[in-house]
Design a protein around this motif. Structure first.
Motif, mmCIF file in Angstrom:
data_model
loop_
_atom_site.group_PDB
_atom_site.id
_atom_site.type_symbol
_atom_site.label_atom_id
_atom_site.label_comp_id
_atom_site.label_asym_id
_atom_site.label_seq_id
_atom_site.Cartn_x
_atom_site.Cartn_y
_atom_site.Cartn_z
ATOM 1 N N VAL A 364 0.865 -1.189 0.000
ATOM 2 C CA VAL A 364 0.000 0.000 0.000
ATOM 3 C C VAL A 364 0.897 1.234 0.000
ATOM 4 O O VAL A 364 1.843 1.312 0.787
ATOM 5 N N GLN A 365 0.596 2.190 -0.880
ATOM 6 C CA GLN A 365 1.374 3.432 -0.902
ATOM 7 C C GLN A 365 0.581 4.539 -0.224
ATOM 8 O O GLN A 365 -0.596 4.722 -0.517
ATOM 9 N N THR A 366 1.229 5.269 0.700
ATOM 10 C CA THR A 366 0.520 6.351 1.387
ATOM 11 C C THR A 366 0.178 7.455 0.392
ATOM 12 O O THR A 366 0.875 7.635 -0.606
ATOM 13 N N ASN A 367 -0.885 8.188 0.692
ATOM 14 C CA ASN A 367 -1.327 9.270 -0.185
ATOM 15 C C ASN A 367 -1.986 10.330 0.685
ATOM 16 O O ASN A 367 -3.132 10.198 1.103
ATOM 17 N N THR A 368 -1.226 11.397 1.004
ATOM 18 C CA THR A 368 -1.738 12.410 1.938
ATOM 19 C C THR A 368 -2.964 13.129 1.384
ATOM 20 O O THR A 368 -3.857 13.501 2.129
ATOM 21 N N LYS A 369 -2.995 13.279 0.027
ATOM 22 C CA LYS A 369 -4.154 13.979 -0.559
ATOM 23 C C LYS A 369 -5.436 13.191 -0.293
ATOM 24 O O LYS A 369 -6.502 13.761 -0.111
ATOM 25 N N ALA A 370 -5.337 11.871 -0.322
ATOM 26 C CA ALA A 370 -6.533 11.033 -0.084
ATOM 27 C C ALA A 370 -6.646 10.670 1.397
ATOM 28 O O ALA A 370 -7.411 9.784 1.763
ATOM 29 N N ASP A 371 -5.862 11.348 2.250
ATOM 30 C CA ASP A 371 -5.856 11.105 3.697
ATOM 31 C C ASP A 371 -5.483 9.655 4.030
ATOM 32 O O ASP A 371 -5.995 9.077 4.989
ATOM 33 N N LEU A 372 -4.615 9.081 3.199
ATOM 34 C CA LEU A 372 -4.124 7.728 3.478
ATOM 35 C C LEU A 372 -2.717 7.873 4.063
ATOM 36 O O LEU A 372 -1.723 7.851 3.358
ATOM 37 N N THR A 373 -2.646 8.100 5.360
ATOM 38 C CA THR A 373 -1.353 8.266 6.045
ATOM 39 C C THR A 373 -0.921 6.900 6.578
ATOM 40 O O THR A 373 -1.679 5.931 6.504
ATOM 41 N N PHE A 374 0.304 6.846 7.154
ATOM 42 C CA PHE A 374 0.761 5.586 7.755
ATOM 43 C C PHE A 374 -0.259 5.095 8.788
ATOM 44 O O PHE A 374 -0.637 3.930 8.809
ATOM 45 N N ALA A 375 -0.719 6.033 9.657
ATOM 46 C CA ALA A 375 -1.629 5.648 10.751
ATOM 47 C C ALA A 375 -2.978 5.169 10.218
ATOM 48 O O ALA A 375 -3.475 4.111 10.633
ATOM 49 N N SER A 376 -3.578 5.919 9.265
ATOM 50 C CA SER A 376 -4.906 5.523 8.780
ATOM 51 C C SER A 376 -4.827 4.223 7.977
ATOM 52 O O SER A 376 -5.715 3.363 8.056
#
Length: 563
Positions: A364-376
């Motif tokens: 899974v690649q994080t994506n801050t724009k889609a609010d997919l952070t390490f924690a989420s």
């Protein structure tokens, strides 16, 4: 020179050498024509034979010498005999005259059966040609080394004159899309870097020139200079192939490029940053296959391999790999994951970015724009029934606490941290706000690592160790000790070093170490206890390499300075 020019077929020659079978040959014969490639080239591309094996077979069957052009110094007069486009077209490189006959020109050839190429060189130079077998990669590198800068500079000068570019280089974005010198330049900058084993390319605008530097084995070396007039065209070309916004010049941008170099696919991460003289580019090169190594290739000593195997056998807990940027943490993590990657386990990774694709692992690649952070991402992953979770990096308390919870509830978590040693890793986790009893309960092993440069075996120079050096290495002053220093030769491009090797400090968590962590006794006390239990520090591991003549004293000091 004529070595009985009877029609020798490469296929028969390879079958005679037992490199390929008759069946493989007949299958390849039709396929290579369809692909529009020479037979040798096709067989190498399909991984049926390796380039080195092909060289040995040609040499033995035809009775020809072989040459590694990396170790050869070529006279200027020979370099001026044949135009570069002829060398590139035929993949040949004249490098010396025969000592016993100065009318015979020795020519390195990837295909010594290419009589047309030999005739061309004979016509151009008026010398007899003696073919010598070399890999096409070594010939390409020699062409890069001796002609690359000169050829590119002349093309760029012609381009600048034609476009009448001023030093500011305005409005050249459109031309950069289609203009071949710039397209070729960017392609060649990447190709040369890959051939020289560079990990990063820096294209830096200065006041009066553009500097291109390569990071090779961890150190930067200037390799080229260009006129500032072509900067905007180079940047525009990189933005196009990296999928970035050409019109945006004031903000930093990131992109990705995939390029084939000598039949190897490279994944290149690009970062562009505006500076006072224009935009600076850094490209990080990674071979798609380089991170998926065998465990034996990491450079672990036998006792370190045992410790790593023991740590990886834990069914749950946290395994941390620590060290500064570029110390090989990702390679160690990916190798560990490949080791654990069996059919009966579900492995999920969260990375920023995904550095290499591994079959059978869900990445899974994080994506801050889609609010997919390490924690989420981690929260979602825990609902995906994982056995093993890999977190690219623990950066904050939220990620750290989810990792601890996951490990305590029966998952194996592997991750990285930017700390200097195994003991300071525990302090860092405490600083992030984790309770010490949770750290003691969850962490099963910490691996601190660095990379030291290997001395070039061809030119390293022996010397007696100074008293001060012995003291640093904890060796008695009375003991005679020979160590080695870097020197520099054509084989290592005058750097004195060739390749790197890992230095490790592995802390296997024991009941005594858990007690030290729970009682808050500090990093120093933790290190003492671990050493009492047999842990070898980075300084001790690196010292062994100095004593064995694998690396230099200065490299050892660089990676273990804080000790």
């Amino acid at each position: 020179m004529d070595f009985g020019r009877k029609k020798i077929r490469l296929g028969e020659l390879l079958v005679n050498s037992r490199l390929i079978s008759e069946e493989q040959l007949s299958a390849a014969l039709g396929a290579h024509r369809k692909a529009g490639k020479k037979l040798g080239e096709y067989l190498i591309e399909q991984n049926i034979v390796s380039e080195d094996d092909l060289v040995v077979a040609l040499s033995q069957q035809l009775g020809l010498d072989t040459v590694d052009l990396a170790n050869v110094t070529v006279e200027k007069a020979i370099l001026e005999l044949v135009p570069i486009d002829v060398l590139k077209k035929n993949v040949v490189f004249p490098y010396s005259f025969r000592e016993d006959n100065l009318n015979v020109l020795r020519v390195a050839m990837a295909d010594p059966l290419d009589y047309n190429a030999q005739d061309d060189i004979n016509l151009i130079t008026n010398y007899q040609v003696e073919p010598v077998v070399a890999t096409s990669r070594s010939i390409q590198m020699a062409i890069d080394k001796f002609f690359g800068q000169r050829e590119m500079s002349s093309k760029l000068e012609a381009y600048a004159r034609e476009k009448n570019l001023d030093s500011a280089g305005e409005d050249t974005e459109d031309e950069a899309v289609s203009n071949s010198p710039i397209v070729t330049l960017v392609k060649e900058i990447i190709e040369k870097a890959a051939r020289q084993r560079a990990s990063d390319i820096h294209i830096e605008p200065m006041e009066t020139y553009i500097r291109v530097r390569y990071r090779i084995d961890g150190a930067l070396y200037e390799r080229m200079r260009y006129s500032p007039s072509v900067l905007s065209s180079i940047i525009a070309r990189i933005k196009i192939i990296g999928g970035m916004d050409i019109s945006e010049k004031r903000k930093p941008q990131d992109g990705r490029i995939t390029q084939m170099v000598d039949r190897v696919e490279y994944d290149i991460r690009v970062s562009i940053l505006p500076t006072v003289y224009g935009e600076k580019v850094v490209m990080r090169l990674a071979m798609k296959t380089a991170l998926n190594r065998e465990k034996s290739q990491l450079g672990l000593k036998p006792y370190e391999m045992e410790q790593l195997d023991y740590i990886l056998k834990n069914p749950h807990g946290i395994i941390l790999v620590t060290g500064p940027t570029g110390s090989g943490k990702s390679t160690t993590l990916y190798t560990a994951l490949s080791e654990l990657n069996t059919e009966d386990v579900n492995i999920i990774t969260v990375e920023d970015p995904v550095e290499a694709n591994i079959d059978g692992i869900n990445q899974v690649q994080t994506n801050t724009k889609a609010d997919l952070t390490f924690a989420s991402a981690l929260r979602s992953i825990l609902r995906q029934d994982p056995d093993i979770i890999m977190i690219g990096e623990i950066r904050d308390q939220e990620t750290a606490s989810i990792a601890v919870q996951a490990s305590i509830t029966g998952h194996l978590v592997v991750s990285t941290l930017h700390t200097n040693s195994t003991a300071s890793t525990v302090t860092r986790l405490e600083d992030m706000g984790l309770e010490s009893y949770l750290i003691a309960d969850s962490v099963v092993g910490i691996i601190a690592q660095r990379l030291v440069r290997r001395l070039c075996p061809a030119c390293k120079k022996a010397k007696q160790a100074e008293p001060e050096e012995k003291k640093m290495m904890n060796i008695p002053e009375s003991q005679e000790l020979t160590i080695y220093e870097p020197c520099g030769c054509p084989q290592c491009a005058d750097t004195g070093y060739k390749g790197r090797i890992g230095v490790y400090e592995i802390m296997k968590m024991s009941p005594a170490l858990k007690r030290v962590i729970s009682k808050h006794e500090g990093a120093e006390r933790l290190k003492e206890q671990a050493m009492a239990e047999g842990m070898r520090t980075l300084r001790i591991s690196a010292t062994e390499y100095v004593v064995e003549g694998i690396t230099s004293f200065s490299e050892m000091m660089r990676v273990s300075f804080e000790e």
